[in-house]
Design an enzyme around this catalytic site. Structure first.
Site, PDB file in Angstrom:
ATOM      1  N   TYR A   2       0.823  -1.209   0.000  1.00 55.87           N
ATOM      2  CA  TYR A   2       0.000   0.000   0.000  1.00 55.87           C
ATOM      3  C   TYR A   2       0.857   1.259   0.000  1.00 55.87           C
ATOM      4  O   TYR A   2       2.027   1.242   0.359  1.00 55.87           O
ATOM      5  CB  TYR A   2      -0.976   0.023   1.187  1.00 55.87           C
ATOM      6  N   CYS A   3       0.237   2.345  -0.455  1.00 58.98           N
ATOM      7  CA  CYS A   3       0.826   3.688  -0.388  1.00 58.98           C
ATOM      8  C   CYS A   3      -0.305   4.623   0.033  1.00 58.98           C
ATOM      9  O   CYS A   3      -1.285   4.179   0.637  1.00 58.98           O
ATOM     10  CB  CYS A   3       1.451   4.087  -1.728  1.00 58.98           C
ATOM     11  N   LYS A   4      -0.207   5.887  -0.287  1.00 60.69           N
ATOM     12  CA  LYS A   4      -1.247   6.825   0.139  1.00 60.69           C
ATOM     13  C   LYS A   4      -2.546   6.643  -0.656  1.00 60.69           C
ATOM     14  O   LYS A   4      -3.628   6.592  -0.083  1.00 60.69           O
ATOM     15  CB  LYS A   4      -0.749   8.266   0.013  1.00 60.69           C
TER      16      LYS A   4
ATOM     17  N   PHE B   1      -3.866   4.069   1.602  1.00 63.60           N
ATOM     18  CA  PHE B   1      -3.991   4.311   3.039  1.00 63.60           C
ATOM     19  C   PHE B   1      -5.010   5.401   3.361  1.00 63.60           C
ATOM     20  O   PHE B   1      -5.666   5.353   4.395  1.00 63.60           O
ATOM     21  CB  PHE B   1      -2.612   4.676   3.609  1.00 63.60           C
TER      22      PHE B   1
END
Length: 105
Positions: free
Chosen positions: A64-66, A93
């Protein structure tokens, strides 16, 4: 493979061979993480690749990332490196409704 927030969380909870990989920056990481995630900032370029090379390719990686773009890119890179099971958190996220923890320094 892109998974919805609910599918990613459900599959992760049922997977005893899972590794959670956070590909955001150190600053983003310090604002909160999905519990038990490991940090590998995709913006580190070759440093990102070196850290991937240290990982066990037989594990299932929940990435995951933003917002989901960097983690999608990370999954593609990992596939090219021989990782068989990578799951991108669609929406990232910022849309995560699950548990969040503050990483220890």
């Amino acid at each position: 493979m892109n998974l919805s927030q609910s599918d990613w969380k459900k599959q992760l909870n049922e997977d005893n061979n899972a590794v959670i990989l956070d590909v955001r920056t150190q600053q983003e990481w310090e604002e909160g993480i999905i519990p038990n995630a490991i940090l590998n900032d995709i913006y580190k370029g070759q440093g990102f690749i070196y850290k991937l090379e240290e990982l066990d390719k037989s594990k299932n990686y929940y990435v995951y990332c933003k917002a989901g773009a960097r983690s999608s890119q990370a999954c593609n890179i990992m596939k090219q490196m021989g990782f068989e099971n990578t799951y991108n958190l669609d929406g990232g996220f910022m849309n995560w409704k699950g548990e969040v923890s503050i990483p220890e320094n």
